[in-house]
Design a protein around this motif. Structure first.
Motif, mmCIF file in Angstrom:
data_model
loop_
_atom_site.group_PDB
_atom_site.id
_atom_site.type_symbol
_atom_site.label_atom_id
_atom_site.label_comp_id
_atom_site.label_asym_id
_atom_site.label_seq_id
_atom_site.Cartn_x
_atom_site.Cartn_y
_atom_site.Cartn_z
ATOM 1 N N ALA A 89 0.834 -1.203 0.000
ATOM 2 C CA ALA A 89 0.000 0.000 0.000
ATOM 3 C C ALA A 89 0.870 1.256 0.000
ATOM 4 C CB ALA A 89 -0.923 -0.001 1.220
ATOM 5 N N VAL A 90 1.941 1.243 0.775
ATOM 6 C CA VAL A 90 2.859 2.385 0.823
ATOM 7 C C VAL A 90 3.478 2.632 -0.551
ATOM 8 C CG1 VAL A 90 5.080 3.168 1.747
ATOM 9 C CG2 VAL A 90 3.370 2.175 3.280
ATOM 10 N N ALA A 95 3.677 5.835 -5.429
ATOM 11 C CA ALA A 95 3.920 5.831 -6.874
ATOM 12 C C ALA A 95 2.812 6.546 -7.634
ATOM 13 C CB ALA A 95 4.058 4.388 -7.370
ATOM 14 N N LEU A 96 1.557 6.201 -7.363
ATOM 15 C CA LEU A 96 0.442 6.811 -8.088
ATOM 16 C C LEU A 96 0.346 8.311 -7.802
ATOM 17 C CD1 LEU A 96 -2.320 4.064 -7.711
ATOM 18 C CD2 LEU A 96 -0.857 4.541 -9.697
ATOM 19 N N SER A 97 0.614 8.713 -6.572
ATOM 20 C CA SER A 97 0.587 10.142 -6.240
ATOM 21 C C SER A 97 1.683 10.892 -6.979
ATOM 22 C CB SER A 97 0.755 10.326 -4.725
ATOM 23 O OG SER A 97 -0.267 9.668 -4.019
ATOM 24 N N PRO A 223 9.960 -4.617 -7.317
ATOM 25 C CA PRO A 223 9.061 -3.446 -7.387
ATOM 26 C C PRO A 223 9.444 -2.336 -6.417
ATOM 27 C CG PRO A 223 7.788 -5.472 -7.405
ATOM 28 C CD PRO A 223 9.201 -5.867 -7.113
ATOM 29 N N THR A 224 9.944 -2.711 -5.246
ATOM 30 C CA THR A 224 10.366 -1.681 -4.288
ATOM 31 C C THR A 224 11.486 -0.832 -4.867
ATOM 32 O OG1 THR A 224 9.723 -3.041 -2.390
ATOM 33 C CG2 THR A 224 11.311 -1.272 -1.985
ATOM 34 N N ALA A 314 1.220 7.500 0.330
ATOM 35 C CA ALA A 314 1.464 6.247 1.048
ATOM 36 C C ALA A 314 0.521 6.110 2.244
ATOM 37 C CB ALA A 314 2.920 6.191 1.504
ATOM 38 N N VAL A 315 0.394 7.183 3.026
ATOM 39 C CA VAL A 315 -0.491 7.153 4.195
ATOM 40 C C VAL A 315 -1.946 6.982 3.762
ATOM 41 C CG1 VAL A 315 -1.303 8.475 6.200
ATOM 42 C CG2 VAL A 315 1.116 8.567 5.531
#
Length: 361
Positions: A89-90, A95-97, A223-224, A314-315
């Motif tokens: 989720a983080v 990434a999307l933001s 991915p990280t 992330a949050v």
């Protein structure tokens, strides 16, 4: 070296104060995210108290603590099931933001996000083709490579169409992104409709709704690296994003090649979106809402906006996934359903506020 003007001397303390506020905000967001992560790891069909979760995490990470305070089942749930999901989720939220920040800066359009530019639709097509047709079609490459190729193909199609058919502009780019993204979505739906494997069809349909339930430790390492590297690259490119906001002529006058900068940002955006979509499916509104919320907090200077948007995303994703897991137990709502439901009214609320004006610092 040119002399420092009085105006520049007057602005320096303000910049230092602004930087200090941004650093303090980041610390608050990180600490709040850590607390929320501990709570999220403990909640679910089997509830584990936060103090036990913290003890397990400390023991796993440092070897300290007495394992007699918790059961093997609790240890397995915390470490192998829920913690990878929270970490995913983080990664996906950040990434999307960050892609949303890129999209809004490159197009100079406050409504731009990965979906508007067609990036998510392209990534979805690549991933669904991998799921429905099989990995052999892509030479045995993992689903992440297929999603990245789809995202990059969509971006190249959008930008190439705009450049070949007329003057490059943000409005034409957005319109082309909407149209081409819709076409990619149509091809995706056609592949699902024509799929002969019902299991693959059901998997693709559920994946299109967005979910973090498939998170596993063995799938997170590469991915990280990709996602963290992409976010860091955007933070480093923040001054160039600021220049692009004022147009290509201004950017060129500042010694920045707008075309090369835009191409680099496209590759980063495709990499971030493709990896995120491959891991979690299609999750809407994160790249649209979070940059606006971050802009309300720190303004439009991308040196502050980019890191705050990444941490805030992330949050936000931890909270959304927690809501999806606990809202209708024992059923689990896909993350994409929750973000779509929450995103529309939140975005309208943000747009209704006068302080949300693109380019305001």
């Amino acid at each position: 070296m040119p002399p420092v003007t009085a105006a520049e001397r007057d602005r320096a303390p303000a910049r230092r104060r602004s930087g200090g506020r941004t650093a303090a905000l980041l610390v608050v967001l990180v600490l709040g995210g850590l607390v929320l992560a501990v709570v999220a790891v403990g909640l679910g069909s089997v509830r584990i108290p936060p103090d036990i979760v913290a003890r397990i995490l400390v023991h796993r990470l440092t070897g300290m603590g007495d394992s007699g305070h918790w059961t093997l089942s609790q240890d397995d749930i915390v470490w192998n099931l829920r913690l990878p999901r929270v970490l995913l989720a983080v990664l996906v939220g950040a990434a999307l933001s960050t892609v949303g920040v890129i999209a809004q800066a490159v197009t100079r359009n406050p409504l731009a996000d990965p979906f508007v530019l067609g990036i998510s639709s392209g990534a979805a097509l690549g991933a669904v083709a991998w799921l429905v047709l099989g990995a052999s079609v892509f030479g045995g490459a993992p689903v992440g490579v297929a999603a990245f190729c789809g995202a990059l193909l969509a971006l190249l199609a959008v930008t190439g169409f705009v450049r070949l058919t007329g003057t490059f502009s943000s409005s034409r780019l957005v319109l082309a992104g909407i149209v081409i993204g819709t076409g990619f979505a149509g091809v995706t739906n056609f592949l699902i409709f024509r799929a002969s494997d019902h299991a693959a069809t059901n998997s693709a349909l559920f994946w299109l709704l967005g979910s973090l339930s498939g998170a596993r430790w063995d799938q997170l390492l590469l991915p990280t690296v990709v996602l963290v590297g992409g976010v860091v690259a955007v933070v480093l490119l923040a001054p160039r994003l600021n220049a692009l906001l004022f147009g290509d002529a201004t950017a060129a006058a500042l010694g920045i090649d707008p075309d090369r900068t835009r191409l680099a940002l496209y590759v980063v955006a495709a990499g971030l979106t493709g990896t995120a979509v491959a891991l979690s499916g299609v999750i809407a509104f994160v790249g649209l809402i979070v940059p606006h919320a971050a802009r309300l907090l720190v303004g439009s200077d991308h040196r502050r906006l980019a890191p705050v948007a990444a941490v805030l995303g992330a949050v936000f994703m931890i909270a959304v996934d927690l809501l999806g897991r606990t809202l209708m137990p024992p059923e689990e709502l896909p993350v994409g359903v929750v973000t779509a439901t929450l995103g529309a009214p939140v975005f309208l609320l943000l747009m209704a506020r006068r302080s949300v004006r693109f380019g305001e610092s």
